[in-house]
Scaffold this motif. Structure first.
Motif, short mmCIF file in Angstrom:
data_model
loop_
_atom_site.label_atom_id
_atom_site.label_comp_id
_atom_site.label_asym_id
_atom_site.label_seq_id
_atom_site.Cartn_x
_atom_site.Cartn_y
_atom_site.Cartn_z
N THR A 34 36.20 28.63 30.72
CA THR A 34 36.33 28.65 32.18
C THR A 34 36.13 30.06 32.71
OG1 THR A 34 37.83 26.76 32.20
CG2 THR A 34 37.92 28.23 34.10
N VAL A 35 36.78 31.03 32.07
CA VAL A 35 36.63 32.43 32.49
C VAL A 35 35.18 32.86 32.30
CG1 VAL A 35 37.36 34.81 32.11
CG2 VAL A 35 39.03 32.96 31.93
N ARG A 36 34.59 32.54 31.17
CA ARG A 36 33.21 32.93 30.88
C ARG A 36 32.25 32.37 31.94
NH1 ARG A 36 31.95 34.89 26.44
NH2 ARG A 36 33.55 33.81 25.24
N ARG A 37 32.42 31.10 32.30
CA ARG A 37 31.55 30.49 33.31
C ARG A 37 31.67 31.20 34.65
NH1 ARG A 37 33.66 25.07 31.57
NH2 ARG A 37 32.26 24.44 29.92
N ARG A 38 32.90 31.53 35.05
CA ARG A 38 33.12 32.19 36.35
C ARG A 38 32.50 33.58 36.34
NH1 ARG A 38 32.07 28.82 38.07
NH2 ARG A 38 32.25 29.79 40.09
N VAL A 39 32.63 34.28 35.23
CA VAL A 39 32.07 35.63 35.11
C VAL A 39 30.54 35.56 35.10
CG1 VAL A 39 31.81 37.56 33.51
CG2 VAL A 39 34.08 36.68 34.04
N GLN A 40 29.97 34.66 34.31
CA GLN A 40 28.52 34.56 34.22
C GLN A 40 27.89 34.11 35.53
OE1 GLN A 40 28.08 32.10 30.70
NE2 GLN A 40 27.97 33.89 29.37
N ALA A 41 28.65 33.35 36.34
CA ALA A 41 28.16 32.91 37.64
C ALA A 41 28.27 34.02 38.68
CB ALA A 41 28.94 31.69 38.10
N GLY A 42 28.93 35.11 38.31
CA GLY A 42 29.11 36.21 39.25
C GLY A 42 30.23 35.95 40.25
N ALA A 43 31.06 34.94 39.96
CA ALA A 43 32.12 34.58 40.89
C ALA A 43 33.35 35.48 40.76
CB ALA A 43 32.53 33.12 40.68
N TRP A 44 33.52 36.11 39.62
CA TRP A 44 34.67 36.98 39.41
C TRP A 44 34.19 38.40 39.16
CZ3 TRP A 44 38.80 34.24 35.86
CH2 TRP A 44 39.24 33.09 36.50
N GLY A 51 27.58 44.52 25.57
CA GLY A 51 27.39 43.08 25.44
C GLY A 51 28.64 42.26 25.72
N GLN A 52 29.74 42.92 26.03
CA GLN A 52 31.00 42.22 26.29
C GLN A 52 31.31 42.26 27.78
OE1 GLN A 52 34.28 43.80 24.08
NE2 GLN A 52 35.54 42.01 24.42
N HIS A 53 31.68 41.11 28.33
CA HIS A 53 32.08 41.06 29.73
C HIS A 53 33.51 41.57 29.86
CE1 HIS A 53 28.70 38.80 31.38
NE2 HIS A 53 28.71 38.10 30.25
N LEU A 54 33.73 42.41 30.86
CA LEU A 54 35.05 42.94 31.13
C LEU A 54 35.42 42.64 32.58
CD1 LEU A 54 34.67 46.40 29.38
CD2 LEU A 54 35.81 44.36 28.48
N ILE A 55 36.64 42.19 32.81
CA ILE A 55 37.12 41.80 34.13
C ILE A 55 38.13 42.84 34.59
CG2 ILE A 55 38.34 40.02 35.45
CD1 ILE A 55 36.83 38.85 32.33
N ARG A 71 51.73 31.04 46.86
CA ARG A 71 50.45 30.53 47.34
C ARG A 71 49.72 29.90 46.16
NH1 ARG A 71 51.66 35.01 50.44
NH2 ARG A 71 50.83 36.56 49.02
N HIS A 72 48.80 29.02 46.47
CA HIS A 72 48.04 28.31 45.43
C HIS A 72 46.56 28.58 45.64
CE1 HIS A 72 51.75 26.19 44.49
NE2 HIS A 72 51.89 26.01 45.78
N PRO A 73 46.11 29.77 45.26
CA PRO A 73 44.71 30.13 45.55
C PRO A 73 43.71 29.38 44.67
CG PRO A 73 45.72 31.80 44.17
CD PRO A 73 46.81 30.83 44.53
N ASP A 74 42.60 29.03 45.29
CA ASP A 74 41.43 28.61 44.52
C ASP A 74 40.86 29.92 43.98
OD1 ASP A 74 38.47 28.47 44.25
OD2 ASP A 74 38.82 26.36 44.71
N PHE A 75 40.79 30.07 42.68
CA PHE A 75 40.42 31.35 42.09
C PHE A 75 39.05 31.85 42.56
CE2 PHE A 75 43.30 31.28 38.06
CZ PHE A 75 44.42 31.26 38.87
N GLN A 81 36.90 36.52 48.40
CA GLN A 81 37.61 37.32 49.41
C GLN A 81 37.99 38.68 48.84
OE1 GLN A 81 40.77 34.56 50.23
NE2 GLN A 81 39.60 33.49 51.81
N TRP A 82 38.41 38.70 47.59
CA TRP A 82 38.81 39.94 46.94
C TRP A 82 37.62 40.89 46.84
CZ3 TRP A 82 37.98 43.07 42.78
CH2 TRP A 82 39.03 43.89 42.37
N LEU A 83 36.47 40.35 46.43
CA LEU A 83 35.27 41.17 46.31
C LEU A 83 34.80 41.69 47.67
CD1 LEU A 83 33.32 39.13 43.64
CD2 LEU A 83 34.05 41.51 43.43
N ALA A 84 34.87 40.85 48.70
CA ALA A 84 34.47 41.27 50.04
C ALA A 84 35.37 42.41 50.52
CB ALA A 84 34.53 40.09 51.00
#
Length: 91
Positions: A34-44, A51-55, A71-75, A81-84
């Motif tokens: 799940t984390v990998r997909r969000r990172v690869q999509a550029g969402a996080w 070669g390693q993704h770092l958050i 609060r119950h945020p949609d990640f 919003q966080w990136l903006a």
């Protein structure tokens, strides 16, 4: 002061600025895929090193703070919003 004593403000006591996909998954209690997909999509917010993704740990800490505040945020929405906000502060 003994040789083994560590000053409280020493860099070795600080949390890392970045976390691996596995670390984020463990902290948030979600799968690494799940984390990998969000990172690869550029969402996080993340970067690559060797070669390693770092958050950004700050992002993960802010997500946790949102949940602790009741609060119950949609990640993905929260991340956008966080990136903006981060990009606005950098301008």
């Amino acid at each position: 002061m003994s040789v083994d004593a560590v000053e409280p403000d020493s860099p070795s006591d600080e949390s890392p600025l970045f976390l691996t996909i596995s670390e984020v998954a463990q902290i948030l209690g979600i799968s690494t895929m799940t984390v990998r997909r969000r990172v690869q999509a550029g969402a996080w917010p993340s970067g690559r090193c060797g070669g390693q993704h770092l958050i950004l740990r700050e992002f993960v800490d802010d997500v946790i703070a949102e949940v602790r505040a009741g609060r119950h945020p949609d990640f993905d929405v929260f991340a956008a919003q966080w990136l903006a906000k981060a990009n606005k502060g950098a301008a």
